[in-house]
Motif scaffolding. Structure first.
Motif, PDB file in Angstrom:
ATOM      1  N   PHE A 203       4.748  -6.569  -1.394  1.00  0.00           N
ATOM      2  CA  PHE A 203       3.336  -6.324  -1.124  1.00  0.00           C
ATOM      3  C   PHE A 203       2.490  -7.583  -1.298  1.00  0.00           C
ATOM      4  CE2 PHE A 203       4.790  -2.213  -3.088  1.00  0.00           C
ATOM      5  CZ  PHE A 203       4.707  -1.435  -1.943  1.00  0.00           C
ATOM      6  N   GLU A 206      -0.552  -8.779   0.627  1.00  0.00           N
ATOM      7  CA  GLU A 206      -1.728  -7.893   0.682  1.00  0.00           C
ATOM      8  C   GLU A 206      -2.621  -7.995  -0.549  1.00  0.00           C
ATOM      9  OE1 GLU A 206      -0.501  -3.897   1.318  1.00  0.00           O
ATOM     10  OE2 GLU A 206       0.653  -4.406   3.095  1.00  0.00           O
ATOM     11  N   VAL A 207      -2.210  -8.792  -1.527  1.00  0.00           N
ATOM     12  CA  VAL A 207      -3.020  -8.873  -2.748  1.00  0.00           C
ATOM     13  C   VAL A 207      -4.186  -9.843  -2.534  1.00  0.00           C
ATOM     14  CG1 VAL A 207      -3.025  -9.459  -5.208  1.00  0.00           C
ATOM     15  CG2 VAL A 207      -1.023  -8.354  -4.192  1.00  0.00           C
ATOM     16  N   PRO A 226      -4.420  -3.583  -6.306  1.00  0.00           N
ATOM     17  CA  PRO A 226      -3.956  -2.858  -5.119  1.00  0.00           C
ATOM     18  C   PRO A 226      -3.389  -1.503  -5.532  1.00  0.00           C
ATOM     19  CG  PRO A 226      -2.345  -4.526  -5.758  1.00  0.00           C
ATOM     20  CD  PRO A 226      -3.384  -4.515  -6.832  1.00  0.00           C
ATOM     21  N   THR A 227      -3.139  -1.350  -6.823  1.00  0.00           N
ATOM     22  CA  THR A 227      -2.612  -0.161  -7.478  1.00  0.00           C
ATOM     23  C   THR A 227      -2.618  -0.549  -8.958  1.00  0.00           C
ATOM     24  OG1 THR A 227      -0.698   1.324  -7.639  1.00  0.00           O
ATOM     25  CG2 THR A 227      -0.196  -0.973  -7.190  1.00  0.00           C
ATOM     26  N   ARG A 258      -6.186  -3.572  -0.522  1.00  0.00           N
ATOM     27  CA  ARG A 258      -4.913  -4.089   0.008  1.00  0.00           C
ATOM     28  C   ARG A 258      -5.240  -4.805   1.294  1.00  0.00           C
ATOM     29  NH1 ARG A 258      -1.030   1.183  -1.014  1.00  0.00           N
ATOM     30  NH2 ARG A 258      -1.328   1.196  -3.266  1.00  0.00           N
ATOM     31  N   TRP A 275      -9.080   6.442  -3.807  1.00  0.00           N
ATOM     32  CA  TRP A 275      -7.946   7.322  -4.090  1.00  0.00           C
ATOM     33  C   TRP A 275      -8.035   7.834  -5.501  1.00  0.00           C
ATOM     34  CZ3 TRP A 275      -2.592   4.334  -4.565  1.00  0.00           C
ATOM     35  CH2 TRP A 275      -2.640   3.447  -5.633  1.00  0.00           C
ATOM     36  N   GLU A 277      -5.246   7.919  -8.635  1.00  0.00           N
ATOM     37  CA  GLU A 277      -3.890   7.530  -9.015  1.00  0.00           C
ATOM     38  C   GLU A 277      -3.601   8.112 -10.394  1.00  0.00           C
ATOM     39  OE1 GLU A 277      -3.144   3.305  -9.658  1.00  0.00           O
ATOM     40  OE2 GLU A 277      -5.296   2.880  -9.602  1.00  0.00           O
ATOM     41  N   HIS A 279      -0.968   8.451 -13.559  1.00  0.00           N
ATOM     42  CA  HIS A 279       0.111   7.691 -14.217  1.00  0.00           C
ATOM     43  C   HIS A 279       0.445   8.417 -15.511  1.00  0.00           C
ATOM     44  CE1 HIS A 279      -0.167   4.052 -11.652  1.00  0.00           C
ATOM     45  NE2 HIS A 279      -1.422   4.461 -11.493  1.00  0.00           N
ATOM     46  N   PHE A 322       9.129   3.953  -2.809  1.00  0.00           N
ATOM     47  CA  PHE A 322       8.467   2.868  -3.529  1.00  0.00           C
ATOM     48  C   PHE A 322       9.548   2.133  -4.319  1.00  0.00           C
ATOM     49  CE2 PHE A 322       5.877   2.156  -7.647  1.00  0.00           C
ATOM     50  CZ  PHE A 322       5.661   0.817  -7.339  1.00  0.00           C
ATOM     51  N   SER A 376       4.118   8.314 -11.157  1.00  0.00           N
ATOM     52  CA  SER A 376       2.800   7.945 -10.639  1.00  0.00           C
ATOM     53  C   SER A 376       2.612   8.651  -9.315  1.00  0.00           C
ATOM     54  CB  SER A 376       2.645   6.431 -10.512  1.00  0.00           C
ATOM     55  OG  SER A 376       3.319   5.946  -9.382  1.00  0.00           O
ATOM     56  N   TRP A 377       1.359   8.961  -8.998  1.00  0.00           N
ATOM     57  CA  TRP A 377       1.093   9.765  -7.801  1.00  0.00           C
ATOM     58  C   TRP A 377      -0.295   9.459  -7.253  1.00  0.00           C
ATOM     59  CZ3 TRP A 377      -2.407  12.977 -10.494  1.00  0.00           C
ATOM     60  CH2 TRP A 377      -2.090  13.280 -11.822  1.00  0.00           C
ATOM     61  N   GLY A 378      -0.406   9.461  -5.930  1.00  0.00           N
ATOM     62  CA  GLY A 378      -1.686   9.063  -5.325  1.00  0.00           C
ATOM     63  C   GLY A 378      -2.013   9.792  -4.031  1.00  0.00           C
TER      64      GLY A 378
HETATM   65  C1  87F Z   1       0.108  -3.391  -2.327  1.00  0.00           C
HETATM   66  C2  87F Z   1      -0.021  -4.556  -3.049  1.00  0.00           C
HETATM   67  C3  87F Z   1       0.558  -4.668  -4.303  1.00  0.00           C
HETATM   68  C4  87F Z   1       1.650  -0.186  -2.670  1.00  0.00           C
HETATM   69  C5  87F Z   1       0.824  -2.333  -2.868  1.00  0.00           C
HETATM   70  O1  87F Z   1       2.013   5.197  -4.421  1.00  0.00           O
HETATM   71  C6  87F Z   1       1.275  -3.637  -4.855  1.00  0.00           C
HETATM   72  C7  87F Z   1       1.418  -2.454  -4.132  1.00  0.00           C
HETATM   73  O2  87F Z   1       2.714  -1.355  -5.750  1.00  0.00           O
HETATM   74  C8  87F Z   1       2.155  -1.330  -4.637  1.00  0.00           C
HETATM   75  N1  87F Z   1       0.953  -1.179  -2.159  1.00  0.00           N
HETATM   76  N2  87F Z   1       2.236  -0.227  -3.881  1.00  0.00           N
HETATM   77  C9  87F Z   1       2.956   0.957  -4.348  1.00  0.00           C
HETATM   78  C10 87F Z   1       2.039   1.905  -5.061  1.00  0.00           C
HETATM   79  C11 87F Z   1       2.790   2.928  -5.824  1.00  0.00           C
HETATM   80  C12 87F Z   1       1.984   4.052  -6.468  1.00  0.00           C
HETATM   81  N3  87F Z   1       0.955   3.635  -7.343  1.00  0.00           N
HETATM   82  C13 87F Z   1       0.161   4.658  -7.981  1.00  0.00           C
HETATM   83  C14 87F Z   1       1.540   5.091  -5.527  1.00  0.00           C
HETATM   84  C15 87F Z   1       0.639   6.153  -6.041  1.00  0.00           C
HETATM   85  C16 87F Z   1      -0.302   5.742  -7.095  1.00  0.00           C
END
Ligand code: 87F
Length: 607
Positions: A203, A206-207, A226-227, A258, A275, A277, A279, A322, A376-378
């Motif tokens: 990822f 995208e940061v 980004p999360t 992102r 969103w 999230e 955890h 993931f 974790s869930w989103g």
């Molecule tokens: C983008 C940039 C950096 C997705 C990203 O699905 C890191 C990430 O870790 C990254 N895009 N993800 C995965 C996210 C996983 C998870 N996090 C919590 C979820 C639901 C909520």
């Protein structure tokens, strides 16, 4: 074009900050001969491919001081977008910069005078021109406005009200389960982000990073979340000591950033989105597993029961899960017009991966040390886009009653022949109907604007997808009735005034049920079962999803992606392995490799 320049252009900085940032970027990427002006000027986004010195845990001395980060509030922070993996970033095309479209002025608002009525409505057709149709419907209905940073959109009250409904419902449900809300900061230090570098790696491009405050470079650039795994888990490690501290179940409602380079689409793919999230940490895998599926079912209910959008519950393939998770569960939706599946929400079991990385340990009842089991869930604002795509038509939005800000609109229709008293009686009756409906729990409004014709008002409320229109004309006044017109089906019926308070809530529920049933029939009609490659491709070409037996091997999925790509369309992938499986007869071969199939996967082209 080198990716750093592209990133800069994509950020649309103002003239002052962009000049400063160009200088910074020149130092950083272009001219090794130019000496670095400050620590941040020589900083590069983390090279995720290089071996990384394992960083500190929160609170430990390894964490760097950020004293120079304190910035005067009025100063603007400059952003850069990481291309930590330069090659990967260079491969992706930047989204085209779109000039913000001025949302077209509509009819004048002056009181009393009849305006020349601007034509309301959409020019693009959902069936033949889906992309344009979608862009028009979200703007014309006043859900979103374009913004001058590419890939970012303003969520106007009409869209935010839907998010509020989703949020209120889901929030109440998770609180019932024992989840609590909290809020963690937006910013992440580089060191902490890198704690989970293996999972962030893919990822990295995208940061987005903050590199400056005002005209000073930050000593250490700071990532924008980004999360929030890396933000939250160091503190979980501090807070969890004993089995008595478990379970720890936190959720936050936030924005995340992102920096996507794929084509942006309002709600569906934007660079900043909203969103929740969640955890959570448990003492046992069994508890974690149970929660994964409880949350997944709540996501299904958000889609099916609130948004009237059918989804398929399933588990992601090892390629699509993931990377940081033990397994990922998902609800998948589908857009028949373009034949694309869309990931609607995910619920991950993280196993003990993150607990080991972040040191989330506890003392068991038996006085042993153990790592926590985490999930974790989103769920994001993408859900609103899926709802618009599922139900909208060529007249505009069609909003399911349970999430509609306005569930019913009362429109009195006086005519020029009516005297003052009759007009007043009609307006009074409209107000009385609205008051009764409000008392019955209906979100109702009355459109008494006197400078628009009834026909124009019908179009206006249809464009906004209001589920029910209640017309009150001169004949209805004589008969003591009102006309009820459904947005979803166009069906009309009359009802006596005295029955409206009971009838309207029931009709709204009927509309909700009918919208779901229609969407479910369309969804089911887009799933074909295929046992051979040729049948698989034929189904894909019909813009359908395909349920096919497969060997559950990553190489097979890669092969499908390559082999199914055509000049016109991208390759297909697994959307999920549905929880509800058709019967798999022993010896059924995988449709790709011919090896024994392990299960049926749902395949499709996707967002
Ligand atoms: C983008 C940039 C950096 C997705 C990203 O699905 C890191 C990430 O870790 C990254 N895009 N993800 C995965 C996210 C996983 C998870 N996090 C919590 C979820 C639901 C909520």
């Amino acid at each position: 074009m080198p990716c750093h320049r592209r990133a800069l252009r994509a950020l649309q900085l103002n003239s002052q900050s962009s000049a400063a940032c160009v200088r910074l970027l020149r130092h950083r990427w272009i001219g090794p001969s130019v000496p670095a002006a400050s620590p941040a000027a020589s900083w590069r986004p983390p090279a995720f491919s290089q071996a990384f010195q394992r960083c500190c845990r929160a609170g430990s001395s390894g964490r760097r001081s950020c004293s120079s980060m304190a910035a005067p509030e009025e100063q603007m922070a400059a952003l850069s977008v990481a291309d930590g993996n330069g090659a990967a970033a260079a491969k992706v095309k930047p989204a085209k910069e779109k000039k913000p479209k001025a949302d077209k002025p509509k009819q004048g608002e002056g009181k009393g005078e009849k305006k020349k009525e601007t034509k309301l409505g959409l020019t693009a057709s959902k069936e033949t021109d889906f992309g344009d149709w979608y862009s028009q419907v979200v703007v014309e209905s006043e859900m979103i406005s374009y913004y001058d940073v590419s890939g970012c959109y303003i969520l106007r009250p009409y869209a935010f009200a839907i998010w509020d409904e989703i949020k209120n419902w889901f929030d109440a449900q998770i609180k019932e389960l024992g989840v609590q809300n909290a809020y963690f900061p937006l910013f992440i230090t580089e060191d902490v982000l890198m704690t989970e570098k293996e999972h962030v790696e893919g990822f990295a491009p995208e940061v987005a990073w903050v590199t400056k405050s005002g005209s000073s470079d930050l000593e250490r650039p700071i990532a924008i979340r980004p999360t929030s795994e890396t933000v939250m888990y160091p503190y979980y490690a501090q807070w969890i000591r004993s089995h008595r501290d478990l379970p720890l179940r936190l959720n936050q409602w936030t924005n995340v950033v992102r920096w996507e380079f794929k084509h942006p689409t309002p709600f569906i793919r934007s660079r900043e989105f909203l969103w929740q999230e969640g955890h959570t940490c448990f003492a046992t895998k069994e508890e974690a597993d149970a929660e994964v599926y409880q949350i997944l079912d709540l996501y299904r209910r958000v889609y099916e029961e609130l948004l009237a959008v059918p989804v398929c519950k399933g588990v992601k393939s090892s390629k699509e899960k993931f990377a940081g998770a033990l397994y990922t569960t998902t609800v998948e939706a589908f857009i028949p017009q373009n034949g694309r599946g869309i990931q609607a929400a995910t619920s991950h079991c993280l196993g003990q991966n993150f607990a080991k990385m972040f040191g989330i340990e506890f003392e068991t009842e038996e006085k042993a040390r153990a790592h926590a089991w985490q999930n974790s869930w989103g769920l994001t604002t993408r859900s609103i886009g899926v709802m618009v795509m599922t139900h909208g038509d060529d007249r505009g939005l069609v909003i399911p009653p349970r999430v509609a800000q306005v569930q019913a609109v009362v429109i009195p229709i006086p005519n020029s022949k009516m005297g003052e008293d009759a007009t007043k009686a009609m307006l009074d009756r409209a107000a009385a109907i609205a008051a009764e409906l409000k008392a019955a729990g209906v979100r109702v409004t009355t459109d008494t604007r006197d400078n628009y014709t009834p026909g124009w008002k019908y179009n206006y409320w249809e464009l906004r997808g209001v589920p029910l229109r209640i017309e009150l004309g001169p004949r209805d006044m004589e008969g003591g009735v009102a006309m009820l017109a459904r947005r979803d089906s166009g069906a009309k019926e009359t009802a006596p005034w005295g029955e409206l308070a009971a009838k309207v809530p029931a009709l709204l529920e009927q509309i909700q049920a009918d919208m779901y049933a229609r969407a479910r029939a369309a969804f089911d009609g887009c799933i074909e079962t295929a046992y051979t490659w040729d049948d698989f491709m034929a189904a894909l070409e019909r813009k359908h999803m395909v349920l096919a037996p497969w060997c559950d091997e990553e190489e097979a999925e890669e092969e499908v992606k390559k082999k199914s790509a055509t000049k016109e369309a991208m390759g297909a992938k697994t959307l999920c392995i549905p929880l509800e499986q058709p019967e798999l007869k022993p010896g059924t071969p995988c449709f790709v490799t011919g090896k024994p199939a392990k299960n049926f996967a749902l395949w499709g082209r996707s967002y």
